[in-house]
Design a protein around this motif. Structure first.
Motif, PDB file in Angstrom:
ATOM      1  N   ASN A   8      35.600  51.798  34.566  1.00 24.64           N
ATOM      2  CA  ASN A   8      35.051  52.632  35.634  1.00 24.64           C
ATOM      3  C   ASN A   8      35.368  52.026  36.999  1.00 24.64           C
ATOM      4  N   GLY A   9      36.601  51.556  37.143  1.00 28.72           N
ATOM      5  CA  GLY A   9      37.003  50.941  38.403  1.00 28.72           C
ATOM      6  C   GLY A   9      38.358  51.428  38.874  1.00 28.72           C
ATOM      7  N   ASN A  10      38.825  50.797  39.923  1.00 23.40           N
ATOM      8  CA  ASN A  10      40.125  51.094  40.512  1.00 23.40           C
ATOM      9  C   ASN A  10      40.963  49.826  40.374  1.00 23.40           C
ATOM     10  N   VAL A  11      41.699  49.734  39.276  1.00 25.30           N
ATOM     11  CA  VAL A  11      42.448  48.522  38.956  1.00 25.30           C
ATOM     12  C   VAL A  11      43.882  48.678  39.456  1.00 25.30           C
ATOM     13  N   LEU A  12      44.243  47.896  40.467  1.00 26.10           N
ATOM     14  CA  LEU A  12      45.587  47.916  41.021  1.00 26.10           C
ATOM     15  C   LEU A  12      46.370  46.792  40.358  1.00 26.10           C
ATOM     16  N   THR A  13      47.251  47.151  39.446  1.00 25.05           N
ATOM     17  CA  THR A  13      47.911  46.134  38.624  1.00 25.05           C
ATOM     18  C   THR A  13      48.967  45.339  39.390  1.00 25.05           C
ATOM     19  N   VAL A  14      49.521  45.926  40.449  1.00 19.79           N
ATOM     20  CA  VAL A  14      50.623  45.331  41.208  1.00 19.79           C
ATOM     21  C   VAL A  14      51.794  44.978  40.278  1.00 19.79           C
ATOM     22  N   ASP A  15      52.033  45.852  39.302  1.00 19.36           N
ATOM     23  CA  ASP A  15      53.248  45.736  38.507  1.00 19.36           C
ATOM     24  C   ASP A  15      54.396  46.337  39.311  1.00 19.36           C
ATOM     25  N   ASP A  16      55.544  46.526  38.694  1.00 17.42           N
ATOM     26  CA  ASP A  16      56.701  47.041  39.425  1.00 17.42           C
ATOM     27  C   ASP A  16      56.433  48.390  40.075  1.00 17.42           C
ATOM     28  N   ASP A  17      55.576  49.194  39.448  1.00 14.50           N
ATOM     29  CA  ASP A  17      55.272  50.539  39.961  1.00 14.50           C
ATOM     30  C   ASP A  17      53.979  50.601  40.762  1.00 14.50           C
ATOM     31  N   PHE A  18      53.346  49.462  40.971  1.00 10.76           N
ATOM     32  CA  PHE A  18      52.032  49.403  41.622  1.00 10.76           C
ATOM     33  C   PHE A  18      51.074  50.387  40.929  1.00 10.76           C
ATOM     34  N   SER A  19      51.036  50.308  39.603  1.00  9.48           N
ATOM     35  CA  SER A  19      50.237  51.241  38.797  1.00  9.48           C
ATOM     36  C   SER A  19      48.744  51.070  39.061  1.00  9.48           C
ATOM     37  N   GLU A  20      48.033  52.180  39.005  1.00 12.07           N
ATOM     38  CA  GLU A  20      46.578  52.188  39.148  1.00 12.07           C
ATOM     39  C   GLU A  20      45.967  52.672  37.844  1.00 12.07           C
ATOM     40  N   VAL A  21      45.037  51.890  37.298  1.00 11.51           N
ATOM     41  CA  VAL A  21      44.363  52.256  36.050  1.00 11.51           C
ATOM     42  C   VAL A  21      42.865  52.086  36.243  1.00 11.51           C
ATOM     43  N   GLU A  22      42.094  52.516  35.227  1.00  9.29           N
ATOM     44  CA  GLU A  22      40.636  52.476  35.391  1.00  9.29           C
ATOM     45  C   GLU A  22      39.959  51.352  34.624  1.00  9.29           C
ATOM     46  N   ALA A  23      40.712  50.658  33.762  1.00 10.35           N
ATOM     47  CA  ALA A  23      40.067  49.629  32.954  1.00 10.35           C
ATOM     48  C   ALA A  23      41.038  48.491  32.666  1.00 10.35           C
ATOM     49  N   ILE A  24      40.457  47.315  32.433  1.00  8.62           N
ATOM     50  CA  ILE A  24      41.226  46.132  32.059  1.00  8.62           C
ATOM     51  C   ILE A  24      40.385  45.317  31.082  1.00  8.62           C
ATOM     52  N   ALA A  25      41.028  44.764  30.061  1.00  7.03           N
ATOM     53  CA  ALA A  25      40.335  43.932  29.078  1.00  7.03           C
ATOM     54  C   ALA A  25      40.898  42.522  29.120  1.00  7.03           C
ATOM     55  N   LEU A  26      40.014  41.545  29.038  1.00  3.69           N
ATOM     56  CA  LEU A  26      40.386  40.141  28.975  1.00  3.69           C
ATOM     57  C   LEU A  26      39.991  39.574  27.614  1.00  3.69           C
ATOM     58  N   ARG A  27      40.877  38.790  27.022  1.00  5.67           N
ATOM     59  CA  ARG A  27      40.533  38.050  25.804  1.00  5.67           C
ATOM     60  C   ARG A  27      40.854  36.586  26.044  1.00  5.67           C
ATOM     61  N   GLY A  28      39.828  35.766  26.022  1.00  5.44           N
ATOM     62  CA  GLY A  28      40.024  34.368  26.364  1.00  5.44           C
ATOM     63  C   GLY A  28      40.529  34.254  27.784  1.00  5.44           C
ATOM     64  N   ASN A  29      41.648  33.570  27.964  1.00  2.00           N
ATOM     65  CA  ASN A  29      42.180  33.398  29.318  1.00  2.00           C
ATOM     66  C   ASN A  29      43.373  34.307  29.584  1.00  2.00           C
ATOM     67  N   ARG A  30      43.541  35.351  28.784  1.00  2.00           N
ATOM     68  CA  ARG A  30      44.671  36.267  28.935  1.00  2.00           C
ATOM     69  C   ARG A  30      44.201  37.705  29.139  1.00  2.00           C
TER      70      ARG A  30
END
Length: 624
Positions: free
Chosen positions: A93-115
């Motif tokens: 439920n957020g505004n996740v700016l990945t700053v990948d090659d396309d500057f993609s915007e997504v709504e969710a991100i998952a972390l597992r451990g330190n990755r």
């Protein structure tokens, strides 16, 4: 706008960057811990003497056995790194700016451990994360990759920061405000204790050209007061500091330095160059007891509040004047207490043999702390009138200085690049940048793979169109000290270059349009890092002294480009783009959660956006 001064010939004291001239470490020759560190390395009992430790495989016991005594490592290692949890957390439920090659915007991100495990829609990320994942509602907040400062001096600078109170332009506009702050500190400090401050700069902070007995003695004659100029070459003290340091009124000036006197020939508290002011500063107990490992850990903990997760040391060796500086970084990294990663560049002033004999190589280290490249220096500082210029400075016949002559610069670059080293080369003036590009051409002519070298010009301040074209052809990137525009822009226009040449300062848009990569940096301690403010500086190019004056408006860039310059581009320059700089599956879990999207606020309000949380290596290292 004030008209540039054009009628009076100017004479200038010349000052280079203390970090890039290799003189910074002289501040800490009196430090017992730094002296022990250097002595241990030179005697063969420290890490920096022919051990070439592999940090990736080094165990705690081996590290403690080979570390130098006297820097508090036993206490540090007693709080060893904890095991990294492998639990999964989903931020949605957020505004996740990945700053990948396309500057993609997504709504969710998952972390597992330190990755980073996954990015995408809520449904996509939850499906990958599994039913047992912890869910965090971002409530519309913005997530960015952790910010990266590609050019700072954290190992030497952190020691100063730990023992001196910052009074620079980012905090105080005028000398009066600085003096009021010193008076406040005096009122709450027991008599006899030292009061020590850093980064005062009368070139931009309105008021007297120097702080003398006349300004400092009315504050206190019971506390020794010492103030270090932002240049690192000038300092000021009150009469009590002179008294406790045993400085008599008839003291002779040391070679290369000066105790400044008033019209009657009496000392006035103003000192030029460290050979003079160290005779006072060396009596400050904090200087003698400075602990570089604890100072580094403490500085990076503080910087979590501005969202920094990777920083740099562009003059490794400057603190101890020895490869022993690598020991400080290794100790901090092994402590488990670092809250930002470090990428370090051994410094040219020690020579190449010293680093080779110490067993220090490109890529040594791990994801937390690594040797990233080698640092060379072509000239000094433009505002210090030591940047090397094609044409003389404004109303002057002086063109600046070469710190390394062109033949020396090229020879060392060929030697290092031939052994696989990445090169970061300091160049401020346009003539210095010519020399840097000539060196890069020599690398190409020698058949060296420039994609391995990834040469970058540090500061890259005064840049002409022909030089930008050469950079593109040679595969050279730029790293801009954007604070030059904001803090010193008016001085560059009126005192250093004049209106026309000042337009060539930090040409972010021009290099971008030419296909030349670039980053933004703080050059800490020249400026203290605030990535959101650096983004604003590059987007608006408004000057600090005249907020309505925009220096070279044609060089403004978009918010997205400025974000890239402090994330993905910075990671690339530091040879860390495979692990940080963008929010993509498999990369390290470094990110910052902001109150607002920097693209959705007025450009001159970007610096006011709150950093709510900073995550590094899958751990929350800062929360507002």
């Amino acid at each position: 706008m004030n008209e540039p001064k054009r009628n009076e010939p100017m004479t200038h004291d010349k000052f280079g960057c203390p970090c890039c001239s290799g003189t910074f470490g002289k501040l800490f020759e009196v430090s017992r811990n730094v002296s022990k560190l250097k002595a241990a390395a030179e005697s063969g009992t420290g890490w920096s003497c022919n051990w070439g430790i592999n940090w990736t495989s080094m165990g705690r016991r081996d590290f403690m056995k080979t570390s130098a005594a006297g820097v508090g490592l036993a206490a540090v290692m007693g709080r060893g790194a904890r095991a990294q949890s492998q639990s999964v957390t989903v931020f949605t439920n957020g505004n996740v700016l990945t700053v990948d090659d396309d500057f993609s915007e997504v709504e969710a991100i998952a972390l597992r451990g330190n990755r980073i495990l996954a990015v995408g829609t809520d449904g996509e990320v939850r499906a990958v994360a599994g039913a047992d994942a912890k869910i965090v509602d971002l409530e519309g907040k913005t997530v960015l990759p952790g910010f990266i400062d590609a050019h700072s001096h954290v190992i030497s600078g952190s020691v100063v920061d730990s023992i001196m109170d910052y009074v620079g332009m980012a905090r105080f506009t005028t000398a009066t405000e600085v003096l009021d702050h010193i008076a406040k500190r005096a009122a709450e400090t027991p008599a006899g204790e030292w009061l020590v401050f850093r980064n005062f700069d009368p070139a931009v902070q309105e008021g007297p050209d120097a702080l003398t007995f006349a300004e400092l003695d009315p504050i206190s004659t019971e506390h020794p007061i010492f103030v270090l100029n932002a240049s690192g070459h000038l300092a000021y003290a009150n009469s009590k500091a002179f008294e406790v340091s045993g400085i008599p009124n008839d003291i002779e000036n040391p070679s290369g330095g000066e105790f400044v006197r008033d019209a009657e020939g009496n000392l006035n508290g103003f000192m030029k160059n460290n050979v003079a002011f160290l005779q006072v500063a060396s009596h400050y107990p904090g200087m003698m007891e400075a602990d570089p490992v604890e100072g580094l850990i403490g500085l990076l903990e503080k910087w979590g509040a501005v969202g920094l997760t990777t920083v740099s040391e562009l003059s490794l060796g400057a603190l101890a004047q020895s490869p022993a500086d690598a020991q400080v970084m290794a100790a901090a990294a092994q402590s488990g207490r670092l809250k930002a990663r470090i990428r370090a560049y051994p410094f040219y002033t020690l020579g190449t043999e010293a680093w080779d004999e110490a067993g220090i190589h490109q890529g040594d280290g791990d994801a937390m702390a690594r040797i990233a490249g080698f640092k060379l220096v072509a000239d000094g500082s433009n505002q210090g009138f030591t940047g090397l210029q094609r044409e003389p400075y404004l109303n002057s016949e002086d063109r600046g200085l070469s710190y390394m002559e062109p033949d020396e610069l090229t020879a060392m670059a060929l030697e290092r690049a031939g052994k696989g080293w990445h090169l970061a080369i300091h160049g401020n003036g346009d003539a210095a940048i010519d020399n840097v590009l000539d060196t890069c051409q020599a690398l190409v002519d020698a058949g060296i793979d420039m994609s391995r070298v990834r040469p970058r010009i540090e500061h890259c301040s005064i840049l002409h169109d022909d030089q930008i074209e050469r950079m593109q052809q040679l595969g050279v990137s730029a790293s801009f000290l954007i604070g030059h525009v904001h803090y010193w822009g008016v001085a560059m226009r009126d005192e250093v270059f004049g209106e026309e040449k000042a337009q060539l300062l930090d040409r972010c848009r021009s290099v971008e349009e030419a296909g030349v990569g670039f980053t933004l940096h703080s050059d800490f301690m020249v400026t203290d890092p605030n990535p959101l403010h650096m983004i604003e500086m590059a987007v608006t190019r408004r000057t600090w002294k005249e907020p309505d004056y925009i220096l070279a408006p044609q060089e403004t860039i978009s918010v997205e480009s400025a974000i890239r310059a402090l994330t993905s581009e910075a990671a690339w320059q530091l040879f860390s783009d495979h692990e940080v700089g963008s929010l993509e599956p498999g990369k390290l879990a470094d990110m910052v959660i902001l109150e607002k999207d920097p693209r959705d606020v007025p450009p001159d309000a970007i610096k006011n956006i709150s950093v709510l949380e900073t995550w590094m290596d899958g751990r929350r290292v800062y929360s507002s």
